[in-house]
Design an enzyme around this catalytic site. Structure first.
Site, mmCIF file in Angstrom:
data_model
loop_
_atom_site.group_PDB
_atom_site.id
_atom_site.type_symbol
_atom_site.label_atom_id
_atom_site.label_comp_id
_atom_site.label_asym_id
_atom_site.label_seq_id
_atom_site.Cartn_x
_atom_site.Cartn_y
_atom_site.Cartn_z
ATOM 1 N N ASP A 170 0.835 -1.198 0.000
ATOM 2 C CA ASP A 170 0.000 0.000 0.000
ATOM 3 C C ASP A 170 0.870 1.249 0.000
ATOM 4 O O ASP A 170 1.443 1.622 1.024
ATOM 5 C CB ASP A 170 -0.921 0.002 1.229
ATOM 6 C CG ASP A 170 -1.730 1.292 1.337
ATOM 7 O OD1 ASP A 170 -1.949 1.943 0.299
ATOM 8 O OD2 ASP A 170 -2.132 1.635 2.465
ATOM 9 N N LYS A 208 1.751 7.926 1.131
ATOM 10 C CA LYS A 208 2.198 7.982 2.519
ATOM 11 C C LYS A 208 3.519 8.750 2.581
ATOM 12 O O LYS A 208 4.508 8.341 1.979
ATOM 13 C CB LYS A 208 2.382 6.565 3.069
ATOM 14 C CG LYS A 208 1.099 5.756 3.138
ATOM 15 C CD LYS A 208 1.369 4.337 3.620
ATOM 16 C CE LYS A 208 0.103 3.489 3.596
ATOM 17 N NZ LYS A 208 -0.872 3.906 4.605
ATOM 18 N N ASP A 259 0.357 -4.912 5.035
ATOM 19 C CA ASP A 259 -1.036 -4.507 4.869
ATOM 20 C C ASP A 259 -1.917 -5.654 4.384
ATOM 21 O O ASP A 259 -3.117 -5.477 4.184
ATOM 22 C CB ASP A 259 -1.137 -3.320 3.913
ATOM 23 C CG ASP A 259 -2.261 -2.373 4.289
ATOM 24 O OD1 ASP A 259 -2.707 -2.408 5.449
ATOM 25 O OD2 ASP A 259 -2.695 -1.585 3.431
ATOM 26 N N GLU A 268 -7.865 2.760 1.300
ATOM 27 C CA GLU A 268 -8.161 1.821 0.218
ATOM 28 C C GLU A 268 -8.623 0.454 0.701
ATOM 29 O O GLU A 268 -9.358 -0.238 0.018
ATOM 30 C CB GLU A 268 -6.924 1.657 -0.676
ATOM 31 C CG GLU A 268 -5.895 0.631 -0.235
ATOM 32 C CD GLU A 268 -5.320 0.888 1.160
ATOM 33 O OE1 GLU A 268 -4.974 -0.081 1.841
ATOM 34 O OE2 GLU A 268 -5.207 2.060 1.562
ATOM 35 N N ARG A 282 -10.697 -0.488 2.969
ATOM 36 C CA ARG A 282 -12.155 -0.599 3.123
ATOM 37 C C ARG A 282 -12.850 -0.703 1.775
ATOM 38 O O ARG A 282 -13.926 -1.294 1.673
ATOM 39 C CB ARG A 282 -12.677 0.591 3.928
ATOM 40 C CG ARG A 282 -12.506 1.931 3.268
ATOM 41 C CD ARG A 282 -12.623 3.081 4.249
ATOM 42 N NE ARG A 282 -11.493 3.143 5.163
ATOM 43 C CZ ARG A 282 -11.356 4.031 6.141
ATOM 44 N NH1 ARG A 282 -12.307 4.927 6.353
ATOM 45 N NH2 ARG A 282 -10.303 4.026 6.918
#
Length: 578
Positions: free
Chosen positions: A352, A359, A372, A434, A436
């Site tokens: 991710d 990030k 992740d 992302e 969810r």
């Protein structure tokens, strides 16, 4: 007398020699061979030869990195009822509480077992414990070498006050494994200074926890190190906790669960340039192949996901050169009536980046975003363990929407509107929320399998880590009954869960002006609004729980995966079996 031999090997993710060749086999060898004749040997499964999978695994050669093959290590566990002073071997380890270490006016142990050991050793054990100020507190240990007796070394391991028996005795096993590794010991014995007051049932769970801790403490994931030393430990005698078929069965159960935990750890530890969505899918298929009597696998490619209108999931995957793979394993007992249908859903982001909301900054942990997919590791680890345990009366669906969240000209942008497979529309106001989005379609799919209960696990929010710290997972569910079931299972497994509120009024922050909802409601109550988002994709007739495991998935001190969630899931499934 009962014995079980445990053998484990590393997960080997082998890339092909060229991008045009068929995919090479993806190997995991976690062998658990009870010496009473049951042999479970896991052979490699050849990967698919589809272009998408071939491309996905070809990408895994980036940096020329492949996992080293590690020879299988075998540990034989035997439950015995013998006198401690008669045992012969490398290390005799005794778990002691602070109460056990109490001494009389002559500085001699009051505990009968320690008295007997100390007498055999000429008083040196009590003398050494006094000199080292060893009081039996949790985390304390002292190991002494005594030439000329049956045991080359005698160790005292502090248990503290044993407020959580499972964690306490698992820690005892881990401590013994560390001592054995340091001493290059090949055989050890583990006993408790005070086992008389433990009930027969508690003795079984105590032996199981000790064996689990020893196996997990012995295991080192050295696949990506150029040099490594393996533990020399070959056999462990558990003394004073019983013997016979019951403890034999319990040790076999511990071995099966450890198999799943080690597999889950290896998945999370594997770097993203090795463990791609395609490789994760191949690993899932291999599990089903190994246990084809009870497990089946269905892997959906991108086109099949489009047919199911999984727009929310596919939007996250769109920017990656590694195609999405939707994983569905199904456990069905080989015989008997199925009384419960349940589903385990795991977040499967093999990396991710955050997407366009990339990030950045201190504490963003982008370098750790290989973890992740910790939710999917928990789900697949549980599948592996359950394939060996084979519970009756329950059908279990293991579901993972695997993909990467990357950046490209085709990728999902902030402000985009995506449509999930239940028809609900989502305005993406943050591409780093992302997980969810992938879970939304996975939950809809799970409900369509006709299940009665769903537990999803995800490294979903930093907010949950802020709220509960690194060791406790947050639990969100509108069902009191399901909360009781899963938290009860976690108390048996020793994993820490804490039920969080589902505050419906917070949903106001999730409303969109152009779609049905946005995908994130801001910083305040972020773990709660994330759970409320997931709730929109669960059928009201289905009992559902969301577990946010962003904290306990990773051990910062050890820089390693924890295997969190697997033992709790297995316990919960068994609660639902007949």
């Amino acid at each position: 007398m009962a014995a079980i031999r445990v053998a484990f090997n590393s997960l080997n993710l082998l890339a092909p020699t060229s991008s045009s060749c068929a995919c090479h086999s993806v190997l995991t060898k976690l062998q658990f061979r009870p010496i009473w004749g049951v042999s479970l040997t896991f052979a490699p499964l050849s990967s698919r030869t589809s272009n998408r999978m071939a491309h996905s695994i070809a990408r895994a050669t980036l940096g020329l990195t492949q996992a080293n093959k590690i020879d299988a290590q075998k540990i034989s566990f035997t439950a015995k009822e013998i006198d401690l002073v008669q045992w012969k071997g490398d290390i005799l380890a005794v778990g002691v509480t602070e109460k056990d270490m109490v001494k009389d006016e002559n500085s001699k142990f009051k505990n009968s077992i320690l008295q007997k050991l100390d007498l055999q050793l000429g008083g040196l054990l009590s003398e050494a414990s006094s000199e080292e100020d060893f009081t039996g507190k949790s985390g304390q240990s002292t190991v002494l070498r005594f030439p000329g007796i049956g045991s080359k070394r005698v160790g005292l391991i502090g248990l503290g006050s044993t407020s959580s028996p499972t964690l306490t005795y698992r820690s005892l096993g881990e401590a013994v494994a560390a001592v054995a590794k340091s001493a290059r010991a090949s055989n050890v014995a583990i006993a408790l200074a005070s086992s008389e007051g433990i009930s027969a049932e508690s003795k079984l769970s105590t032996a199981s926890a000790i064996a689990t801790g020893t196996v997990l403490g012995t295991f080192d994931d050295t696949r990506f190190k150029s040099e490594s030393k393996q533990s020399a430990l070959k056999s462990v005698d558990i003394i004073g906790l019983g013997s016979g078929p019951q403890i034999e069965k319990k040790l076999k159960y511990a071995a099966d669960v450890c198999s799943g935990i080690i597999f889950g750890k290896q998945l999370v530890n594997a770097p993203a340039n090795v463990l791609t969505p395609g490789v994760l899918a191949a690993e899932a298929s291999r599990i089903a192949s190994e246990h084809s009597d009870v497990l089946s696998a269905k892997i959906l490619d991108v086109e099949q996901c489009k047919e199911l209108k999984m727009g929310s999931y596919l939007a996250v995957a769109e920017a990656s050169a590694n195609p999405a793979h939707f994983i569905h394993l199904c456990y069905k007992p080989s015989n008997g009536e199925i009384k419960k249908k349940i589903a385990l859903v795991g977040k499967g982001l093999t990396f991710d980046s955050g997407g366009y909301n990339i990030k950045t900054g201190a504490g963003c942990s982008i370098e750790l975003m290989k973890f992740d997919m910790g939710g999917s590791a928990a789900v697949l680890g549980a599948a592996k363990a359950l394939g060996q345990i084979k519970p009756s009366g329950v059908e279990v669906h293991f579901i993972v929407a695997a993909c990467e969240n990357m950046i490209s000209g085709t990728g999902m942008r902030p402000g985009d509107v995506v449509t999930a497979s239940n028809g609900k529309t989502i305005e993406v106001n943050n591409t780093d929320a992302e997980g969810r989005l992938t879970l939304a379609d996975a939950l809809v799919y799970a409900c369509n399998q006709g299940v009665e209960k769903i537990v999803d696990l995800a490294t979903l929010t930093g907010a949950c880590v802020v709220a509960l710290g690194p060791s406790i997972a947050g639990v969100f569910t509108p069902s009191d009954d399901l909360a009781k079931e899963v938290i009860g299972a976690s108390e048996i497994s020793g994993e820490k869960l804490w039920r969080m509120p589902m505050e419906d009024s917070y949903w106001d922050s999730m409303k969109s002006g152009v779609a049905d909802m946005v995908n994130t409601g801001g910083r305040q109550g972020g773990a709660i609004t994330a759970a409320l988002f997931l709730k929109q994709f669960v059928d009201e007739k289905v009992q559902w729980m969301h577990i946010d495991m962003a904290g306990p998935v990773w051990n910062d001190k050890k820089k390693n995966a924890t295997g969190f969630g697997i033992s709790t899931l297995v316990e919960w499934v068994l609660k639902n079996s007949s």
